[in-house]
Write a protein that holds these residues in place. Structure first.
Motif, short mmCIF file in Angstrom:
data_model
loop_
_atom_site.label_atom_id
_atom_site.label_comp_id
_atom_site.label_asym_id
_atom_site.label_seq_id
_atom_site.Cartn_x
_atom_site.Cartn_y
_atom_site.Cartn_z
N VAL A 146 61.24 57.14 28.80
CA VAL A 146 61.44 57.81 27.93
C VAL A 146 62.57 57.67 26.79
O VAL A 146 62.81 57.53 26.00
CB VAL A 146 61.18 58.42 28.92
CG1 VAL A 146 61.23 60.19 27.92
CG2 VAL A 146 60.04 58.70 29.59
N TYR A 183 63.41 54.96 24.32
CA TYR A 183 62.75 55.32 22.99
C TYR A 183 63.07 56.51 22.27
O TYR A 183 62.66 56.46 21.52
CB TYR A 183 61.09 54.95 23.47
CG TYR A 183 60.60 53.51 24.31
CD1 TYR A 183 61.08 52.07 23.53
CD2 TYR A 183 60.12 53.39 25.46
CE1 TYR A 183 60.58 50.89 23.76
CE2 TYR A 183 60.37 52.28 26.28
CZ TYR A 183 60.42 50.96 24.67
OH TYR A 183 59.62 50.05 25.58
N SER A 205 57.31 56.29 23.69
CA SER A 205 57.65 56.58 24.85
C SER A 205 56.57 58.26 25.32
O SER A 205 57.42 58.19 26.23
CB SER A 205 58.72 58.07 24.44
OG SER A 205 59.91 59.39 24.79
#
Length: 177
Positions: free
Chosen positions: A47, A50, A71
């Protein structure tokens, strides 16, 4: 440099996600899910990787958009593994266990680069390492629901490798194996 071809932008496999219902509490399985949640090759790392990539690729709107979309899928994976960790008996914090000791997730797990080529290369490498990690877990975890969720998440991660490889090709980025 403008993209020579648009990417597909489908970043989530079409198969439905399995129900989230672990068979019961299991400390070893819970620790594996915590590693998936907050270890070095974890969903929290994905997460963050990205999201950062999205912020620094604003000169490449298509890339920035795809990275944000990936993400969001990784955030769903974060929720899956956090829920499974809790069901398996763990406190779903962003930490993992190595040799009986807890380690908090750290942004040091990421490689921060603003250059498009290395950014995509790092993301592909991390996705491949994550897939290997989940495949190793599949070899020893015997909870059918946990393994079904791992298998489903792997489909998304494999798709991310394909999408990122397509972006690299579209933008003329050289990839090293």
């Amino acid at each position: 440099m403008e993209a020579t071809q648009p990417c597909s932008c489908t970043v989530q496999a079409p198969e439905p996600y399995p129900e989230l219902r672990a068979a019961g509490q299991n400390r070893h399985y819970a620790e594996a899910m915590l590693s998936n949640l907050g270890g070095d090759y974890s969903e929290m790392s994905a997460v963050s990787r990205y999201f950062y990539g999205h912020l620094v690729t604003n000169g490449y709107p298509e890339v920035a958009s795809v990275l944000m979309d990936i993400s969001k899928v990784e955030m769903h994976h974060l929720d899956i593994f956090g829920t499974l960790a809790r069901q398996l008996g763990a406190d779903p914090r962003l930490w993992c266990s190595r040799r009986g000791r807890r380690y908090w997730w750290s942004p040091e797990y990421l490689q921060y680069t603003r250059k498009l080529g290395p950014l995509i290369q790092n993301a592909i490498r991390a996705e491949r390492m994550t897939i290997q990690k989940y495949e190793q877990q599949l070899r020893w975890i015997r909870d059918a629901n946990v393994t079904a969720n791992l298998q489903r998440v792997i489909l998304d991660e494999q798709l991310h490798v394909e999408v990122l490889t397509g972006l690299a090709a579209a933008y003329g980025t050289q990839l090293r194996s």
